[in-house]
Design a protein around this motif. Structure first.
Motif, PDB file in Angstrom:
ATOM      1  N   TRP A  47      33.579 123.736 -14.062  1.00 35.90           N
ATOM      2  CA  TRP A  47      33.068 124.484 -15.203  1.00 35.90           C
ATOM      3  C   TRP A  47      31.601 124.202 -15.466  1.00 35.90           C
ATOM      4  CZ3 TRP A  47      37.577 123.917 -19.265  1.00 35.90           C
ATOM      5  CH2 TRP A  47      38.758 124.439 -18.703  1.00 35.90           C
ATOM      6  N   GLU A  48      31.151 123.028 -15.040  1.00 37.80           N
ATOM      7  CA  GLU A  48      29.753 122.664 -15.250  1.00 37.80           C
ATOM      8  C   GLU A  48      28.866 123.060 -14.069  1.00 37.80           C
ATOM      9  OE1 GLU A  48      28.383 121.549 -17.924  1.00 37.80           O
ATOM     10  OE2 GLU A  48      30.228 121.298 -19.082  1.00 37.80           O
ATOM     11  N   GLU A  49      29.458 123.628 -13.032  1.00 39.24           N
ATOM     12  CA  GLU A  49      28.662 124.072 -11.881  1.00 39.24           C
ATOM     13  C   GLU A  49      27.653 125.134 -12.304  1.00 39.24           C
ATOM     14  OE1 GLU A  49      30.420 124.137  -7.521  1.00 39.24           O
ATOM     15  OE2 GLU A  49      31.767 125.150  -8.918  1.00 39.24           O
ATOM     16  N   PRO A  50      26.483 125.171 -11.681  1.00 39.87           N
ATOM     17  CA  PRO A  50      25.509 126.229 -11.987  1.00 39.87           C
ATOM     18  C   PRO A  50      26.115 127.603 -11.700  1.00 39.87           C
ATOM     19  CG  PRO A  50      24.494 124.493 -10.682  1.00 39.87           C
ATOM     20  CD  PRO A  50      25.964 124.221 -10.689  1.00 39.87           C
ATOM     21  N   ILE A  51      25.844 128.553 -12.557  1.00 42.05           N
ATOM     22  CA  ILE A  51      26.429 129.885 -12.389  1.00 42.05           C
ATOM     23  C   ILE A  51      25.966 130.537 -11.087  1.00 42.05           C
ATOM     24  CG2 ILE A  51      24.606 131.044 -13.692  1.00 42.05           C
ATOM     25  CD1 ILE A  51      28.361 131.954 -13.488  1.00 42.05           C
ATOM     26  N   GLU A  52      24.801 130.168 -10.602  1.00 43.84           N
ATOM     27  CA  GLU A  52      24.329 130.734  -9.334  1.00 43.84           C
ATOM     28  C   GLU A  52      25.307 130.411  -8.209  1.00 43.84           C
ATOM     29  OE1 GLU A  52      20.283 130.905  -6.573  1.00 43.84           O
ATOM     30  OE2 GLU A  52      20.492 129.363  -8.118  1.00 43.84           O
ATOM     31  N   THR A  53      25.797 129.178  -8.173  1.00 44.12           N
ATOM     32  CA  THR A  53      26.757 128.761  -7.146  1.00 44.12           C
ATOM     33  C   THR A  53      28.089 129.480  -7.321  1.00 44.12           C
ATOM     34  OG1 THR A  53      25.725 126.567  -7.064  1.00 44.12           O
ATOM     35  CG2 THR A  53      27.936 126.777  -6.140  1.00 44.12           C
ATOM     36  N   VAL A  54      28.566 129.535  -8.560  1.00 45.57           N
ATOM     37  CA  VAL A  54      29.851 130.164  -8.862  1.00 45.57           C
ATOM     38  C   VAL A  54      29.785 131.669  -8.593  1.00 45.57           C
ATOM     39  CG1 VAL A  54      31.511 130.660 -10.696  1.00 45.57           C
ATOM     40  CG2 VAL A  54      30.442 128.407 -10.563  1.00 45.57           C
ATOM     41  N   ALA A  55      28.705 132.307  -9.017  1.00 48.46           N
ATOM     42  CA  ALA A  55      28.563 133.756  -8.835  1.00 48.46           C
ATOM     43  C   ALA A  55      28.515 134.128  -7.360  1.00 48.46           C
ATOM     44  CB  ALA A  55      27.300 134.241  -9.540  1.00 48.46           C
ATOM     45  N   ARG A  56      27.853 133.309  -6.573  1.00 51.78           N
ATOM     46  CA  ARG A  56      27.762 133.587  -5.133  1.00 51.78           C
ATOM     47  C   ARG A  56      29.161 133.617  -4.511  1.00 51.78           C
ATOM     48  NH1 ARG A  56      24.060 130.140  -4.085  1.00 51.78           N
ATOM     49  NH2 ARG A  56      22.336 131.620  -4.151  1.00 51.78           N
ATOM     50  N   ALA A  57      30.002 132.660  -4.885  1.00 52.22           N
ATOM     51  CA  ALA A  57      31.365 132.626  -4.354  1.00 52.22           C
ATOM     52  C   ALA A  57      32.192 133.816  -4.861  1.00 52.22           C
ATOM     53  CB  ALA A  57      32.033 131.313  -4.749  1.00 52.22           C
ATOM     54  N   GLN A  58      32.016 134.170  -6.128  1.00 47.90           N
ATOM     55  CA  GLN A  58      32.741 135.310  -6.700  1.00 47.90           C
ATOM     56  C   GLN A  58      32.399 136.599  -5.968  1.00 47.90           C
ATOM     57  OE1 GLN A  58      31.532 135.409 -10.767  1.00 47.90           O
ATOM     58  NE2 GLN A  58      32.926 133.780 -11.437  1.00 47.90           N
ATOM     59  N   LEU A  59      31.113 136.860  -5.793  1.00 45.57           N
ATOM     60  CA  LEU A  59      30.667 138.104  -5.172  1.00 45.57           C
ATOM     61  C   LEU A  59      31.115 138.191  -3.717  1.00 45.57           C
ATOM     62  CD1 LEU A  59      27.119 138.147  -6.766  1.00 45.57           C
ATOM     63  CD2 LEU A  59      28.962 139.764  -7.244  1.00 45.57           C
ATOM     64  N   THR A  89      20.004 138.470 -13.835  1.00 47.52           N
ATOM     65  CA  THR A  89      18.943 137.459 -13.954  1.00 47.52           C
ATOM     66  C   THR A  89      19.265 136.171 -13.206  1.00 47.52           C
ATOM     67  OG1 THR A  89      19.922 136.618 -16.015  1.00 47.52           O
ATOM     68  CG2 THR A  89      18.266 138.370 -16.221  1.00 47.52           C
ATOM     69  N   VAL A  90      20.384 136.151 -12.499  1.00 41.08           N
ATOM     70  CA  VAL A  90      20.782 134.925 -11.778  1.00 41.08           C
ATOM     71  C   VAL A  90      20.111 134.840 -10.418  1.00 41.08           C
ATOM     72  CG1 VAL A  90      22.724 133.687 -10.731  1.00 41.08           C
ATOM     73  CG2 VAL A  90      22.968 134.716 -13.002  1.00 41.08           C
ATOM     74  N   PHE A  91      20.089 135.970  -9.714  1.00 44.68           N
ATOM     75  CA  PHE A  91      19.501 135.998  -8.372  1.00 44.68           C
ATOM     76  C   PHE A  91      18.138 136.684  -8.454  1.00 44.68           C
ATOM     77  CE2 PHE A  91      24.124 136.049  -7.903  1.00 44.68           C
ATOM     78  CZ  PHE A  91      24.302 134.902  -7.143  1.00 44.68           C
ATOM     79  N   THR A  92      17.098 135.890  -8.444  1.00 44.28           N
ATOM     80  CA  THR A  92      15.747 136.405  -8.636  1.00 44.28           C
ATOM     81  C   THR A  92      14.952 136.356  -7.335  1.00 44.28           C
ATOM     82  OG1 THR A  92      15.031 134.206  -9.348  1.00 44.28           O
ATOM     83  CG2 THR A  92      15.723 135.742 -11.058  1.00 44.28           C
ATOM     84  N   GLY A  93      13.746 136.882  -7.402  1.00 52.08           N
ATOM     85  CA  GLY A  93      12.932 136.984  -6.204  1.00 52.08           C
ATOM     86  C   GLY A  93      12.853 138.448  -5.783  1.00 52.08           C
ATOM     87  N   GLN A 103      15.538 139.641  -3.173  1.00 53.88           N
ATOM     88  CA  GLN A 103      16.885 139.692  -3.733  1.00 53.88           C
ATOM     89  C   GLN A 103      17.024 140.816  -4.750  1.00 53.88           C
ATOM     90  OE1 GLN A 103      17.581 135.527  -4.980  1.00 53.88           O
ATOM     91  NE2 GLN A 103      19.299 135.523  -3.555  1.00 53.88           N
ATOM     92  N   GLU A 104      15.995 141.013  -5.562  1.00 57.81           N
ATOM     93  CA  GLU A 104      16.051 142.079  -6.559  1.00 57.81           C
ATOM     94  C   GLU A 104      16.102 143.451  -5.896  1.00 57.81           C
ATOM     95  OE1 GLU A 104      12.787 141.471  -9.186  1.00 57.81           O
ATOM     96  OE2 GLU A 104      13.614 139.655 -10.072  1.00 57.81           O
ATOM     97  N   LYS A 105      15.357 143.612  -4.817  1.00 55.65           N
ATOM     98  CA  LYS A 105      15.365 144.890  -4.100  1.00 55.65           C
ATOM     99  C   LYS A 105      16.725 145.142  -3.464  1.00 55.65           C
ATOM    100  CE  LYS A 105      12.783 147.493  -0.618  1.00 55.65           C
ATOM    101  NZ  LYS A 105      11.644 147.467   0.342  1.00 55.65           N
ATOM    102  N   ARG A 106      17.293 144.095  -2.838  1.00 58.87           N
ATOM    103  CA  ARG A 106      18.610 144.240  -2.216  1.00 58.87           C
ATOM    104  C   ARG A 106      19.685 144.446  -3.283  1.00 58.87           C
ATOM    105  NH1 ARG A 106      17.412 139.669   1.374  1.00 58.87           N
ATOM    106  NH2 ARG A 106      19.100 138.502   0.358  1.00 58.87           N
ATOM    107  N   TRP A 166      23.028 138.267  -2.632  1.00 58.20           N
ATOM    108  CA  TRP A 166      23.114 136.917  -3.185  1.00 58.20           C
ATOM    109  C   TRP A 166      22.885 135.823  -2.136  1.00 58.20           C
ATOM    110  CZ3 TRP A 166      27.053 140.524  -3.028  1.00 58.20           C
ATOM    111  CH2 TRP A 166      28.042 140.324  -2.063  1.00 58.20           C
ATOM    112  N   ARG A 167      22.748 136.199  -0.894  1.00 57.58           N
ATOM    113  CA  ARG A 167      22.473 135.198   0.125  1.00 57.58           C
ATOM    114  C   ARG A 167      21.068 134.645  -0.046  1.00 57.58           C
ATOM    115  NH1 ARG A 167      25.036 137.982   5.602  1.00 57.58           N
ATOM    116  NH2 ARG A 167      27.236 137.736   5.013  1.00 57.58           N
ATOM    117  N   GLN A 168      20.912 133.377   0.239  1.00 59.54           N
ATOM    118  CA  GLN A 168      19.627 132.709   0.001  1.00 59.54           C
ATOM    119  C   GLN A 168      18.593 133.052   1.054  1.00 59.54           C
ATOM    120  OE1 GLN A 168      21.521 128.739  -0.273  1.00 59.54           O
ATOM    121  NE2 GLN A 168      20.652 128.587  -2.319  1.00 59.54           N
TER     122      GLN A 168
END
Length: 518
Positions: A371-383, A424-428, A431-434, A515-517
């Protein structure tokens, strides 16, 4: 200077019940200790409404011979806001006494010169002290108006502010009072309503607001922020439905679907003893609103064009009238649902669950770490997981029956909502264009799957209404013939709709996950 935090629940009171408030036991018991005064508050902002655009309000309240300057900022939860108060000399802002760090990014010196009154409130302000074991609450009843110069709005609301104790007790008292007063959860502050009045906004349908989520925000906090935004959209669309705004039902349904999607995105976090009841009540409300939307789409997209081109068609006019009557009945059903006690309790229960539910207490250390994991990590797995499910089902699209296609449509819809939630989680730039391309493909695919679902629903509606009409009509064959034509036209759309859905799915499948880095 006051403590920079305010925890309160705001309730909208029906004006017709105002005179009977004194009979409510909660108020009657505290009546001897009540305090009442007239309060006039002036809200300030720049010509371009810079404070409002930054999520801030600045007001000066005149009451009891004193002038109190208050600055408030949103904190992500509708029940917690930053608050800075100081007494000033008169009804003009004095930013020297505004020790609020939230003003510093706006440039205090420039801001001081540009501030001007934008609207004001005038209310009869009555406070009742509510004391419970280990808990002190101030129950305030405000009745008056908001005046923006261009118009005025009546005010009739209650606020329950936690002075000391547990937030769970605050919600218990709020629910008891709301039940006794037929009050409902309000998601707009006086200042928000004032700004809407200033802009000339009416009771139009409310779309979902953008959600600001930092990549390093803990997953549980991100879930709460998302869910509250969805709840706000649900509540904000009730006035539109009451005012017969056509899009109000549609936007409330979207809010419901978004909230249900958010819960499904976080199954580990959201799971607690209350979750099942919350999900059941959300499903109930969705079911009460659904038929109205289905008939609206059917009449406007299918029946109306055919009626214009085949006005003299045997049975068409009678069938069209029957459908219109059925639509009015479904709209009345939706209106009854959102004006019911069950709806009022549902919104309060969802808010209480999000703010004080058992899911805030992790059952184990591993759960707490997740539950304390950064949402960026959690969202990547969800998507990643959602995309995999859509690709698996989409590859056999033509083999799916209507029910399976509907489930695929729901999966695409959930992924679209998740993509919107995590803007607003995946910036750059890359990433925004994709992400923009990904969201566009999801919308196209959802529209195509929705068209396929509409065909199935419209066939059922046409058949059902024809059978009901035939039972009442002296010439049933005419209506049956008209319904058969409607069904046939929808069946004829199935093949091209499937082809369009296949094309939309292929376009989606080719896209690289945003969402890939790398």
């Amino acid at each position: 200077m006051s403590s920079p935090k305010e925890i309160e629940i705001k309730l909208q009171l029906p004006s017709a019940n105002f005179a009977r408030l004194h009979a409510i036991p909660l108020i009657r018991r505290a009546g001897k200790s009540k305090q009442s005064e007239i309060q006039n508050s002036i809200y300030f902002d720049t010509k371009g409404l810079k404070l409002n655009r930054s999520g801030l309000t600045l007001r000066i309240r005149h009451a009891g011979g004193r002038y109190i300057q208050t600055i408030k900022s949103d904190q992500g939860s509708p029940f917690e806001r930053g608050e800075w108060e100081a007494e000033v000399r008169d009804n003009r802002p004095d930013l020297k006494h505004a020790a609020a760090p939230v003003l510093e990014p706006l440039g205090i010196k420039k801001l001081r010169k540009r501030l001007r009154p934008v609207f004001e409130t005038r209310v009869q302000h009555t406070t009742y002290p509510i004391r419970r074991k280990n808990c002190d609450i101030a129950l305030t009843i405000d009745r008056g108006e908001i005046d923006a110069g261009v118009g005025a709005l009546p005010l009739c609301e209650a606020e329950l502010e936690l002075k000391r104790g547990d937030k769970a007790r605050l919600f218990e008292v709020a629910r008891a009072f709301a039940h006794a007063a037929s009050a409902e959860l309000a998601v707009k502050s006086k200042s928000q309503r004032g700004y809407e009045l200033l802009a000339g906004e009416d009771a139009g349908a409310a779309r979902g607001e953008a959600i600001e989520i930092a990549p390093d925000m803990p997953a549980k906090d991100a879930f709460r922020a998302i869910a509250f935004a969805c709840l706000k959209q649900i509540i904000a669309n009730k006035p539109a439905i009451v005012a017969s705004e056509r899009d109000g039902i549609h936007q409330m349904r979207i809010g419901l679907r978004r909230l249900r999607a958010a819960i499904s995105l976080f199954p580990d976090i959201a799971a607690d003893p209350t979750e099942r009841k919350i999900k059941a009540e959300l499903k109930w409300l969705t079911g009460e609103l659904g038929p109205a939307r289905e008939f609206d789409v059917f009449l406007n997209r299918v029946v109306a064009p055919l009626e214009r081109s085949h006005a003299r068609l045997t049975g068409m006019q009678g069938l069209s009238h029957d459908l219109a009557d059925r639509r009015e009945a479904t709209i009345a059903r939706a209106l009854a649902a959102v004006c019911s006690k069950r709806f009022r309790e549902l919104t309060l229960d969802v808010a209480r669950w999000l703010e004080t539910g058992g899911w805030w207490e992790p059952p184990s250390k591993p759960a707490r770490e997740r539950w304390e994991e950064p949402i960026e990590t959690v969202a990547r797995a969800q998507l990643k997981r959602r995309r995999k499910k859509i690709r698996k089902r989409g590859r056999i699209l033509e083999k799916l029956d209507p029910h399976a296609r509907h489930k695929l449509r729901i999966e695409a819809k959930k992924m679209r909502y998740a993509t919107e939630f995590y803007k607003t989680v995946f910036t750059g730039k890359k990433q925004e264009k994709r992400r923009a391309a990904f969201l566009s493909a999801l919308k196209d695919m959802q529209d195509c799957f929705g068209d396929l679902n509409d065909i199935a629903v419209h066939e059922q509606l046409a058949t059902g209404i024809a059978e009901a009409s035939a039972a009442r009509s002296s010439r049933p064959s005419r209506r049956v013939f008209a319904a058969g034509l409607l069904t046939g036209l929808e069946e004829a759309r199935l093949k091209p709709a499937l082809a369009a859905a296949r094309q939309a799915f292929c376009a989606f499948e080719k896209l690289r996950p945003y969402w890939r880095q790398t």
